[in-house]
Design an enzyme around this catalytic site. Structure first.
Site, short mmCIF file in Angstrom:
data_model
loop_
_atom_site.label_atom_id
_atom_site.label_comp_id
_atom_site.label_asym_id
_atom_site.label_seq_id
_atom_site.Cartn_x
_atom_site.Cartn_y
_atom_site.Cartn_z
CG LEU A 22 30.00 36.41 35.96
CD1 LEU A 22 30.66 36.33 37.33
CD2 LEU A 22 28.79 37.33 36.01
CB THR A 68 32.67 28.09 29.24
OG1 THR A 68 32.50 27.62 30.58
CG2 THR A 68 31.32 28.52 28.68
CE LYS A 72 36.34 25.55 30.50
NZ LYS A 72 36.84 25.72 31.88
CG ASN A 93 40.50 28.57 29.28
OD1 ASN A 93 41.61 28.44 28.77
ND2 ASN A 93 40.27 29.46 30.23
CG ASP A 108 40.21 27.34 33.24
OD1 ASP A 108 39.85 28.52 33.35
OD2 ASP A 108 39.49 26.45 32.74
CB ALA A 134 38.70 13.64 39.29
N GLY A 136 37.10 18.71 34.67
CA GLY A 136 37.92 19.61 33.86
C GLY A 136 38.71 20.62 34.68
CG MET A 229 38.53 26.49 41.33
SD MET A 229 38.74 25.58 39.78
CE MET A 229 40.44 25.06 39.98
N GLY A 252 36.37 31.73 43.95
CA GLY A 252 36.97 31.60 42.63
C GLY A 252 36.96 32.83 41.75
P1 NAP Z 1 33.14 18.98 35.45
O1 NAP Z 1 34.23 18.62 34.50
O2 NAP Z 1 31.73 18.64 35.11
O3 NAP Z 1 33.53 18.29 36.86
C1 NAP Z 1 32.64 18.34 37.95
C2 NAP Z 1 33.33 17.82 39.20
O4 NAP Z 1 32.47 18.07 40.32
C3 NAP Z 1 33.60 16.31 39.17
O5 NAP Z 1 34.78 16.04 39.90
C4 NAP Z 1 32.36 15.76 39.88
O6 NAP Z 1 32.58 14.50 40.47
C5 NAP Z 1 32.18 16.80 40.96
N1 NAP Z 1 30.82 16.86 41.49
C6 NAP Z 1 29.71 17.33 40.86
N2 NAP Z 1 28.65 17.24 41.68
C7 NAP Z 1 29.10 16.69 42.84
C8 NAP Z 1 28.47 16.35 44.06
N3 NAP Z 1 27.16 16.55 44.26
N4 NAP Z 1 29.22 15.82 45.05
C9 NAP Z 1 30.54 15.62 44.87
N5 NAP Z 1 31.21 15.92 43.72
C10 NAP Z 1 30.48 16.45 42.71
O7 NAP Z 1 33.12 20.55 35.75
P2 NAP Z 1 34.40 21.53 35.82
O8 NAP Z 1 34.61 22.18 34.51
O9 NAP Z 1 35.53 20.78 36.45
O10 NAP Z 1 33.88 22.66 36.82
C11 NAP Z 1 33.70 22.38 38.20
C12 NAP Z 1 33.45 23.66 38.97
O11 NAP Z 1 34.58 24.53 38.89
C13 NAP Z 1 32.25 24.45 38.46
O12 NAP Z 1 31.56 24.97 39.57
C14 NAP Z 1 32.93 25.53 37.67
O13 NAP Z 1 32.10 26.67 37.56
C15 NAP Z 1 34.14 25.81 38.52
N6 NAP Z 1 35.20 26.52 37.76
C16 NAP Z 1 35.55 27.75 38.19
C17 NAP Z 1 36.53 28.43 37.51
C18 NAP Z 1 36.94 29.81 37.98
O14 NAP Z 1 37.56 30.54 37.20
N7 NAP Z 1 36.67 30.18 39.20
C19 NAP Z 1 37.14 27.88 36.38
C20 NAP Z 1 36.74 26.60 35.98
C21 NAP Z 1 35.75 25.94 36.69
P3 NAP Z 1 32.31 13.12 39.64
O15 NAP Z 1 33.56 12.91 38.80
O16 NAP Z 1 32.15 12.10 40.67
O17 NAP Z 1 31.09 13.35 38.81
#
Ligand code: NAP
Length: 290
Positions: A22, A68, A72, A93, A108, A134, A136, A229, A252
């Site tokens: 977006l 993204t 990152k 980012n 972020d 836990a 990114g 988020m 978010g």
């Molecule tokens: P990431 O580094 O891949 O981390 C994913 C996280 O989600 C890990 O803690 C993972 O746990 C957990 N997870 C994934 N599937 C799961 C499930 N089925 N059940 C329980 N836990 C699960 O991704 P990220 O960059 O942190 O992004 C995570 C989310 O935040 C995304 O939806 C992203 O779009 C959102 N986000 C939003 C913004 C915003 O501006 N609103 C900014 C950044 C990110 P494990 O460690 O156990 O795999």
């Protein structure tokens, strides 16, 4: 928009995939509102071509770009400088590539703080916060909330080892905040949940209308807020649970906008007109996935 000219400045975003982003809508709306001869373009960059892409963007004189998933962390060794915030978070980012010098930032964390202030008037200082995840986004959240002097940050994650590693790492660097790690099983314990002032979901749970098994927000601390988020769908199961229990909650989108506004300021030295990026998103038929 102003026509593309020989003086048009180029910005963009790299990710894989990138079609869902977006950010082009937000940034191009802000360039237009300020009458800037700038454009923001999405670039699909496969992981194995990241170094080539970064060198190419630099060679082409692209002013700056967002970074993204999945780049990152991987991009960090390719940059000349890393801001203190990005270094603490361990991820970038935003890249500013002016004068050929590549500087990595992370907006972020400050985006989350701005969103919490905007949505709830929330100030993390002295507060007890439960971060779900836990990965990114959790790193950015926990580092920013700890830097803003939260008293306690509990990290609850599917992988306990990942939560442990993050709690250890930030605990040694942000000594004013007590960090702890937990499995998702802790979410079924009302006594555990009772002490928190804020719950932040940083996982992708909710994007597929899924939820955290056993998590109930009934009867918790007065003043508790929930920030998710995830913003697609706009109302997640976690937000439905919060609303059903009378707990203020938000998705978010406000963080997405706030991190974008901060990136825009890094590149242009200007602040987007108030509400401009949010209105551009609101005008979309339905927000895509992050
Ligand atoms: P990431 O580094 O891949 O981390 C994913 C996280 O989600 C890990 O803690 C993972 O746990 C957990 N997870 C994934 N599937 C799961 C499930 N089925 N059940 C329980 N836990 C699960 O991704 P990220 O960059 O942190 O992004 C995570 C989310 O935040 C995304 O939806 C992203 O779009 C959102 N986000 C939003 C913004 C915003 O501006 N609103 C900014 C950044 C990110 P494990 O460690 O156990 O795999």
């Amino acid at each position: 928009m102003t026509p593309i000219t020989g003086k048009t400045m180029l910005t963009g975003i790299i990710g894989w995939p990138i079609r869902h982003s977006l950010s082009p809508v937000m940034h191009n709306a802000a360039f237009q509102a300020l009458g800037l001869d700038w454009r923001f373009v999405p670039f699909a960059v496969a992981p194995e071509r990241l170094a080539e892409a970064v060198a190419g963007l630099n060679a082409l004189g692209v002013i700056g770009f967002n970074v993204t998933i999945p780049h990152k962390v991987a991009i960090m060794p390719l940059l000349d400088r890393i801001s203190p915030e990005a270094e603490l978070i361990g991820a970038v980012n935003v890249v500013d590539s002016r004068d050929g010098v590549l500087t990595g930032y992370n907006t972020d964390g400050i985006g989350l703080l701005a969103a919490l202030h905007q949505e709830f008037g929330f100030d993390p200082a002295g507060k007890r916060i439960l971060v779900l995840g836990a990965g990114g986004a959790a790193r950015a959240a926990a580092a920013a909330l700890g830097s803003a002097q939260a008293a306690r940050i509990a990290l609850a994650n599917r992988s306990l080892a990942a939560a442990y590693g993050l709690a250890q790492e930030l605990g040694t660097r942000l000594t004013g905040t007590a960090f702890s790690e937990h499995g998702l099983g802790a979410l079924g314990d009302p006594a555990f949940l009772a002490e928190f002032d804020l719950i932040v979901n940083t996982t992708s749970v909710g994007m597929a209308h899924d939820s955290f098994p056993g998590l109930s927000l009934a009867g918790l601390k007065p003043g508790l807020c929930v920030y998710d988020m995830v913003y697609a769908p706009p109302v997640t199961p976690l937000m439905k649970e919060a609303a059903a229990c009378g707990v203020p909650c938000a998705n978010g989108l406000s963080m997405l906008v706030a991190q974008g506004e901060a990136a825009f300021a890094i590149w242009t030295g200007r602040t987007p007109p108030e509400g401009c990026m949010a209105q551009a998103l609101a005008a979309l038929p339905s927000p895509g996935n992050p």
